[in-house]
Design an enzyme around this catalytic site. Structure first.
Site, PDB file in Angstrom:
ATOM      1  N   GLY A  19     -34.693  48.976  -7.279  1.00  0.00           N
ATOM      2  CA  GLY A  19     -33.644  49.643  -7.493  1.00  0.00           C
ATOM      3  C   GLY A  19     -33.064  49.434  -8.888  1.00  0.00           C
ATOM      4  O   GLY A  19     -32.729  50.489  -9.613  1.00  0.00           O
ATOM      5  N   ASP A  76     -30.063  40.092 -16.607  1.00  0.00           N
ATOM      6  CA  ASP A  76     -29.439  38.765 -15.759  1.00  0.00           C
ATOM      7  C   ASP A  76     -28.194  39.325 -15.360  1.00  0.00           C
ATOM      8  O   ASP A  76     -27.528  39.492 -16.329  1.00  0.00           O
ATOM      9  CB  ASP A  76     -29.934  37.582 -16.354  1.00  0.00           C
TER      10      ASP A  76
HETATM   11  P1  IMP Z   1     -30.371  38.778 -10.813  1.00  0.00           P
HETATM   12  O1  IMP Z   1     -29.393  39.179 -11.831  1.00  0.00           O
HETATM   13  O2  IMP Z   1     -31.171  39.687 -10.083  1.00  0.00           O
HETATM   14  O3  IMP Z   1     -30.768  37.530 -11.099  1.00  0.00           O
HETATM   15  O4  IMP Z   1     -29.110  38.435  -9.466  1.00  0.00           O
HETATM   16  C1  IMP Z   1     -28.023  38.068  -9.679  1.00  0.00           C
HETATM   17  C2  IMP Z   1     -27.177  37.884  -8.446  1.00  0.00           C
HETATM   18  O5  IMP Z   1     -25.733  38.148  -8.922  1.00  0.00           O
HETATM   19  C3  IMP Z   1     -27.325  38.725  -7.497  1.00  0.00           C
HETATM   20  O6  IMP Z   1     -28.385  38.372  -6.549  1.00  0.00           O
HETATM   21  C4  IMP Z   1     -25.986  38.916  -6.890  1.00  0.00           C
HETATM   22  O7  IMP Z   1     -26.001  37.914  -5.876  1.00  0.00           O
HETATM   23  C5  IMP Z   1     -25.128  38.649  -7.969  1.00  0.00           C
HETATM   24  N1  IMP Z   1     -24.684  39.949  -8.568  1.00  0.00           N
HETATM   25  C6  IMP Z   1     -25.086  40.745  -9.716  1.00  0.00           C
HETATM   26  N2  IMP Z   1     -24.554  41.808  -9.800  1.00  0.00           N
HETATM   27  C7  IMP Z   1     -23.699  41.878  -8.582  1.00  0.00           C
HETATM   28  C8  IMP Z   1     -22.944  43.223  -8.286  1.00  0.00           C
HETATM   29  O8  IMP Z   1     -22.911  44.146  -8.823  1.00  0.00           O
HETATM   30  N3  IMP Z   1     -22.361  42.938  -7.070  1.00  0.00           N
HETATM   31  C9  IMP Z   1     -22.438  41.937  -6.204  1.00  0.00           C
HETATM   32  N4  IMP Z   1     -23.176  40.891  -6.490  1.00  0.00           N
HETATM   33  C10 IMP Z   1     -23.938  40.992  -7.890  1.00  0.00           C
END
Ligand code: IMP
Length: 204
Positions: A19, A76
């Site tokens: 995604g 991140d």
């Molecule tokens: P990463 O950036 O892939 O490490 O993921 C960070 C985590 O933050 C995700 O698994 C979500 O739990 C949370 N997160 C980041 N952006 C969003 C968003 O737009 N909506 C809901 N949760 C989010």
């Protein structure tokens, strides 16, 4: 070294999430930049050991750029709650455990926050562009709002059902996705990166 990215350049997108790859490739396409996925190059996922979002984005972007010998872009992001001193923050994904159970992650936030009167919460997204020599440029986007309990809405992902941005009654879980995507932390970080792509002057 010329720090400008020009049409035709290849850029590694350091994510294994399809995604995110699609979203970033869409942003790069109008600038003539070609997105190459970290997965297609067989790059490993480094440990995200930094204490802030920008630090983790830098670790991922630098690792990919160095291994691929190409500029690389990584992101991140996470959810921060004022009453928890910014937690879960960089541990947002980890609070959901290996089973990625965000129902229990949201419950955990609720229990930790208790009845604290401060309901402020925010999402942050850091994007980092790194070159193979370790040079980086970082763009950070943030959206402020409040922690909502109980969760509302089945749209979106992660912590969306427990976050309502300032000025809106709807949670991200209830909101029309296009509205969220136009103003979210990720959109804001991407907009800064897009402005940089359009303006970055060539350096010596
Ligand atoms: P990463 O950036 O892939 O490490 O993921 C960070 C985590 O933050 C995700 O698994 C979500 O739990 C949370 N997160 C980041 N952006 C969003 C968003 O737009 N909506 C809901 N949760 C989010």
């Amino acid at each position: 070294m010329n720090r400008r990215l020009v049409p035709g350049d290849r850029l590694v997108v350091a994510t294994h999430n399809p995604g995110k790859l699609a979203e970033i490739a869409e942003l790069l396409a109008p600038h003539g930049l070609v997105a190459v996925s970290a997965g297609s190059l067989g790059l490993p996922e480094p440990e995200e050991s930094a204490e802030d979002f920008a630090g983790n984005a830098r670790i991922k972007a630098r690792s990919a750029a160095e291994r691929a010998g190409l500029p690389a872009l990584a992101d991140d992001s996470g959810f921060c709650v004022a009453a928890l001193n910014g937690k879960p923050g960089v541990h947002s994904a980890r609070w959901a455990g290996d089973g990625r159970d965000f129902t229990s992650a949201m419950q955990r936030v609720h229990e930790a926050a208790g009845n604290a009167p401060d309901r402020r919460a925010w999402f942050v997204c850091a994007l980092c562009l790194a070159w193979p020599d370790g040079e980086t440029a970082t763009f950070v986007g943030r959206v402020d709002g409040s922690f909502v309990w109980p969760p509302r809405g089945a749209r979106g992902f992660g912590y969306d059902p427990v976050f309502a941005p300032i000025g809106g009654a709807e949670t991200y879980g209830e909101m029309e996705p296009a509205r969220k995507h136009a103003t979210s932390h990720r959109a804001r970080a991407m907009a800064q990166f897009a402005a940089w792509l359009a303006e970055a002057p060539p350096s010596a």
